[in-house]
Design a protein around this motif. Structure first.
Motif, PDB file in Angstrom:
ATOM      1  N   GLY A   1       0.769  -1.126  -0.002  1.00 46.35           N
ATOM      2  CA  GLY A   1       0.012  -0.006  -0.051  1.00 46.35           C
ATOM      3  C   GLY A   1       0.695   1.200   0.131  1.00 46.35           C
ATOM      4  N   ASN A   2       1.845   1.330   0.783  1.00 44.75           N
ATOM      5  CA  ASN A   2       2.850   2.454   0.758  1.00 44.75           C
ATOM      6  C   ASN A   2       3.447   2.525  -0.477  1.00 44.75           C
ATOM      7  OD1 ASN A   2       2.400   3.122   3.351  1.00 44.75           O
ATOM      8  ND2 ASN A   2       4.046   1.751   4.283  1.00 44.75           N
ATOM      9  N   LEU A   3       3.749   1.547  -1.351  1.00 51.38           N
ATOM     10  CA  LEU A   3       4.481   1.767  -2.567  1.00 51.38           C
ATOM     11  C   LEU A   3       3.445   2.379  -3.610  1.00 51.38           C
ATOM     12  CD1 LEU A   3       6.322  -1.863  -3.042  1.00 51.38           C
ATOM     13  CD2 LEU A   3       7.382   0.691  -2.378  1.00 51.38           C
ATOM     14  N   ILE A   4       2.378   1.915  -3.498  1.00 49.82           N
ATOM     15  CA  ILE A   4       1.189   2.178  -4.619  1.00 49.82           C
ATOM     16  C   ILE A   4       1.049   3.905  -4.308  1.00 49.82           C
ATOM     17  CG2 ILE A   4      -1.288   2.204  -5.053  1.00 49.82           C
ATOM     18  CD1 ILE A   4      -1.098  -0.724  -4.556  1.00 49.82           C
ATOM     19  N   ALA A   5       1.191   4.346  -2.889  1.00 48.38           N
ATOM     20  CA  ALA A   5       0.592   5.616  -2.480  1.00 48.38           C
ATOM     21  C   ALA A   5       1.808   6.404  -2.907  1.00 48.38           C
ATOM     22  CB  ALA A   5       0.446   5.681  -0.909  1.00 48.38           C
ATOM     23  N   PHE A   6       3.050   6.203  -2.483  1.00 52.44           N
ATOM     24  CA  PHE A   6       4.198   6.882  -2.848  1.00 52.44           C
ATOM     25  C   PHE A   6       5.012   6.709  -4.147  1.00 52.44           C
ATOM     26  CE2 PHE A   6       3.833   6.637   1.769  1.00 52.44           C
ATOM     27  CZ  PHE A   6       3.708   7.608   2.196  1.00 52.44           C
ATOM     28  N   ALA A   7       4.292   5.821  -4.992  1.00 48.31           N
ATOM     29  CA  ALA A   7       4.748   5.603  -6.312  1.00 48.31           C
ATOM     30  C   ALA A   7       4.605   6.959  -7.161  1.00 48.31           C
ATOM     31  CB  ALA A   7       4.033   4.516  -7.035  1.00 48.31           C
ATOM     32  N   LEU A   8       3.827   7.891  -6.633  1.00 51.22           N
ATOM     33  CA  LEU A   8       3.646   9.109  -7.537  1.00 51.22           C
ATOM     34  C   LEU A   8       4.935   9.875  -7.672  1.00 51.22           C
ATOM     35  CD1 LEU A   8       3.193  11.725  -5.392  1.00 51.22           C
ATOM     36  CD2 LEU A   8       1.358  10.549  -4.462  1.00 51.22           C
ATOM     37  N   VAL A   9       6.001   9.928  -6.657  1.00 51.43           N
ATOM     38  CA  VAL A   9       7.145  10.609  -7.105  1.00 51.43           C
ATOM     39  C   VAL A   9       7.667   9.859  -8.070  1.00 51.43           C
ATOM     40  CG1 VAL A   9       9.106  11.177  -5.645  1.00 51.43           C
ATOM     41  CG2 VAL A   9       6.958  11.471  -4.414  1.00 51.43           C
TER      42      VAL A   9
ATOM     43  N   MET B   1      -1.244   5.706 -12.092  1.00 52.84           N
ATOM     44  CA  MET B   1      -1.920   6.392 -11.200  1.00 52.84           C
ATOM     45  C   MET B   1      -1.340   7.589 -10.346  1.00 52.84           C
ATOM     46  SD  MET B   1      -4.357   3.324  -9.359  1.00 52.84           S
ATOM     47  CE  MET B   1      -4.697   4.471  -8.103  1.00 52.84           C
ATOM     48  N   GLY B   2      -0.168   7.657 -10.135  1.00 52.33           N
ATOM     49  CA  GLY B   2       0.675   8.498  -9.249  1.00 52.33           C
ATOM     50  C   GLY B   2       0.888   9.898 -10.135  1.00 52.33           C
ATOM     51  N   MET B   3       0.964   9.697 -11.395  1.00 53.86           N
ATOM     52  CA  MET B   3       1.228  10.783 -12.249  1.00 53.86           C
ATOM     53  C   MET B   3      -0.119  11.274 -12.747  1.00 53.86           C
ATOM     54  SD  MET B   3       3.292  10.721 -16.026  1.00 53.86           S
ATOM     55  CE  MET B   3       3.564  12.387 -16.856  1.00 53.86           C
ATOM     56  N   LEU B   4      -1.149  10.639 -12.820  1.00 50.86           N
ATOM     57  CA  LEU B   4      -2.546  10.953 -12.743  1.00 50.86           C
ATOM     58  C   LEU B   4      -2.859  12.033 -11.887  1.00 50.86           C
ATOM     59  CD1 LEU B   4      -4.967  10.876 -14.900  1.00 50.86           C
ATOM     60  CD2 LEU B   4      -5.783   8.919 -13.214  1.00 50.86           C
ATOM     61  N   PHE B   5      -2.591  11.532 -10.625  1.00 55.22           N
ATOM     62  CA  PHE B   5      -2.913  12.465  -9.488  1.00 55.22           C
ATOM     63  C   PHE B   5      -2.071  13.682  -9.480  1.00 55.22           C
ATOM     64  CE2 PHE B   5      -1.769  13.433  -5.217  1.00 55.22           C
ATOM     65  CZ  PHE B   5      -3.154  13.830  -4.752  1.00 55.22           C
ATOM     66  N   MET B   6      -0.907  13.608  -9.974  1.00 56.93           N
ATOM     67  CA  MET B   6      -0.004  15.001  -9.948  1.00 56.93           C
ATOM     68  C   MET B   6      -0.800  15.886 -11.072  1.00 56.93           C
ATOM     69  SD  MET B   6       2.025  14.515  -7.493  1.00 56.93           S
ATOM     70  CE  MET B   6       2.969  16.139  -7.839  1.00 56.93           C
ATOM     71  N   GLN B   7      -1.044  15.308 -12.043  1.00 53.25           N
ATOM     72  CA  GLN B   7      -1.631  15.998 -13.014  1.00 53.25           C
ATOM     73  C   GLN B   7      -2.813  16.711 -12.760  1.00 53.25           C
ATOM     74  OE1 GLN B   7      -1.936  13.316 -16.335  1.00 53.25           O
ATOM     75  NE2 GLN B   7       0.112  13.827 -16.948  1.00 53.25           N
ATOM     76  N   ALA B   8      -3.801  15.842 -12.004  1.00 58.04           N
ATOM     77  CA  ALA B   8      -5.050  16.286 -11.272  1.00 58.04           C
ATOM     78  C   ALA B   8      -4.811  17.484 -10.333  1.00 58.04           C
ATOM     79  CB  ALA B   8      -5.654  15.283 -10.499  1.00 58.04           C
ATOM     80  N   VAL B   9      -3.681  17.435  -9.447  1.00 59.95           N
ATOM     81  CA  VAL B   9      -3.463  18.580  -8.547  1.00 59.95           C
ATOM     82  C   VAL B   9      -2.974  19.685  -9.435  1.00 59.95           C
ATOM     83  CG1 VAL B   9      -1.776  19.295  -6.710  1.00 59.95           C
ATOM     84  CG2 VAL B   9      -2.659  17.029  -6.686  1.00 59.95           C
ATOM     85  N   THR B  10      -2.354  19.649 -10.387  1.00 58.06           N
ATOM     86  CA  THR B  10      -1.899  20.857 -11.222  1.00 58.06           C
ATOM     87  C   THR B  10      -2.939  21.330 -11.665  1.00 58.06           C
ATOM     88  OG1 THR B  10       0.198  19.710 -11.764  1.00 58.06           O
ATOM     89  CG2 THR B  10      -0.442  21.367 -12.950  1.00 58.06           C
ATOM     90  N   PHE B  11      -4.034  20.477 -12.187  1.00 59.66           N
ATOM     91  CA  PHE B  11      -5.253  21.484 -13.065  1.00 59.66           C
ATOM     92  C   PHE B  11      -6.364  21.440 -11.855  1.00 59.66           C
ATOM     93  CE2 PHE B  11      -2.450  19.802 -16.071  1.00 59.66           C
ATOM     94  CZ  PHE B  11      -2.318  20.703 -17.104  1.00 59.66           C
TER      95      PHE B  11
END
Length: 321
Positions: free
Chosen positions: A255-263, A273-283
């Motif tokens: 679970g930690n790896l999935i959560a922190f894979a965004l970096v 999913m992590g990159m999708l979340f970062m794009q969602a935060v940006t926009f």
């Protein structure tokens, strides 16, 4: 046992309802969805119709209950940025993240367990102490720094491996995988190493501590007195008794790896999913942010609940906790 199961499942549901509440607060109060979804030329009548269609005129409680009901069905509405179903976007990105996390977990076990055993049986020797010191460095380094160093060395300087992207993927129904192509496997190496480094050092230090404790146990002394060879003593008897906490740690760290894979995904431009979340935060794409929060929390809660149930099956004394 039934009471224990009901208690653990009830706790899991309560945690998920709490997470859903905070996700709903983000969804409800961080920006006006109507203003973000319509163009500037929209009339007030069109805005009011959209607000009524989205149910934003209902009470807070009614909106929360509807949000929880839709989330339980995997429905989080439309992405404000892409105007696509959030569930479809998540389904497209989840295979990349899952593949990355699974490979990183396997690397952490395949590398961390042997290193932990060798540092335990070689305690006091210079190479074992060097590995122990390097594990402290591995725990301390942030993942984005590790990723940048890996890209600089193996992609920019040596040119051995790609430094971004997922490579060529193969579609298997709605699932996509890069493991079946050479470029996909090559693209997976650096991000998997970057993501697994912390886990490798964690597994190594845990195995070392468990091995040192097990090697002092009476049954190991008796086996040594009977003339059991060192290799069988270390890997057949001692290591077998050290794997239970390692399996538990690994299950909880997924679970930690999935959560922190965004970096890691952001550094390597990995389309997960992590990159999708970062794009969602940006926009400020609130539906995607809320969906990511709920899905990652669900994975956390599910894994922790399964570990608790497995422990209770193995050790009945824990059922009273």
């Amino acid at each position: 046992m039934l009471a224990f199961l009901v208690k653990r499942v009830g706790n899991a549901i309560l945690v998920m309802l709490t997470v859903a509440f905070f996700a709903f607060l983000i969804f409800r109060f961080l920006g006006d969805p109507v203003e973000l979804m319509v163009n500037e030329s929209a009339t007030q009548v069109e805005r009011d119709e959209l607000r009524a269609r989205l149910g934003l005129n209902d009470s807070f409680l009614a909106q929360y209950v509807r949000f929880v009901g839709h989330a339980a069905q995997g429905e989080f509405g439309l992405s404000w940025r892409n105007q696509q179903s959030v569930a479809t976007l998540i389904a497209e990105r989840f295979p990349a993240t899952f593949e990355l996390v699974i490979i990183a977990t396997l690397l952490s076990l395949l590398i961390g367990i042997p290193l932990g055993v060798f540092t335990a049986i070689g305690r006091g020797r210079w190479w074992a102490e060097s590995l122990q010191l390097s594990s402290i460095v591995g725990v301390s380094l942030p993942s984005f720094f590790v990723g940048i160093i890996l890209i600089l060395v193996f992609s920019v300087s040596l040119g051995w491996l790609p430094g971004y992207g997922r490579g060529e993927v193969v579609k298997l129904g709605w699932w996509s995988t890069g493991l079946l192509t050479a470029s996909g496997r090559a693209a997976l190496v650096l991000p998997a190493l970057s993501l697994s480094l912390f886990q490798i050092t964690l597994v190594m230090r845990l195995v070392r501590a468990e091995m040192l404790e097990t090697l002092r146990a009476d049954f190991i002394k008796f086996a040594r007195a009977r003339g059991v060879k060192h290799r069988a003593l270390w890997f057949r008897h001692a290591l077998k008794n050290c794997l239970m906490p390692v399996i538990t740690l690994t299950a909880m760290q997924v679970g930690n790896l999935i959560a922190f894979a965004l970096v890691t995904e952001t550094v390597f431009q990995w389309p997960g999913m992590g990159m999708l979340f970062m794009q969602a935060v940006t926009f400020v794409d609130i539906p995607v942010m809320a969906a990511y929060l709920c899905i990652v929390s669900f994975i956390f809660v599910t894994l922790n609940t399964l570990v608790d149930i497995a422990y209770a099956v193995i050790d009945p004394r824990l059922r009273a906790a």
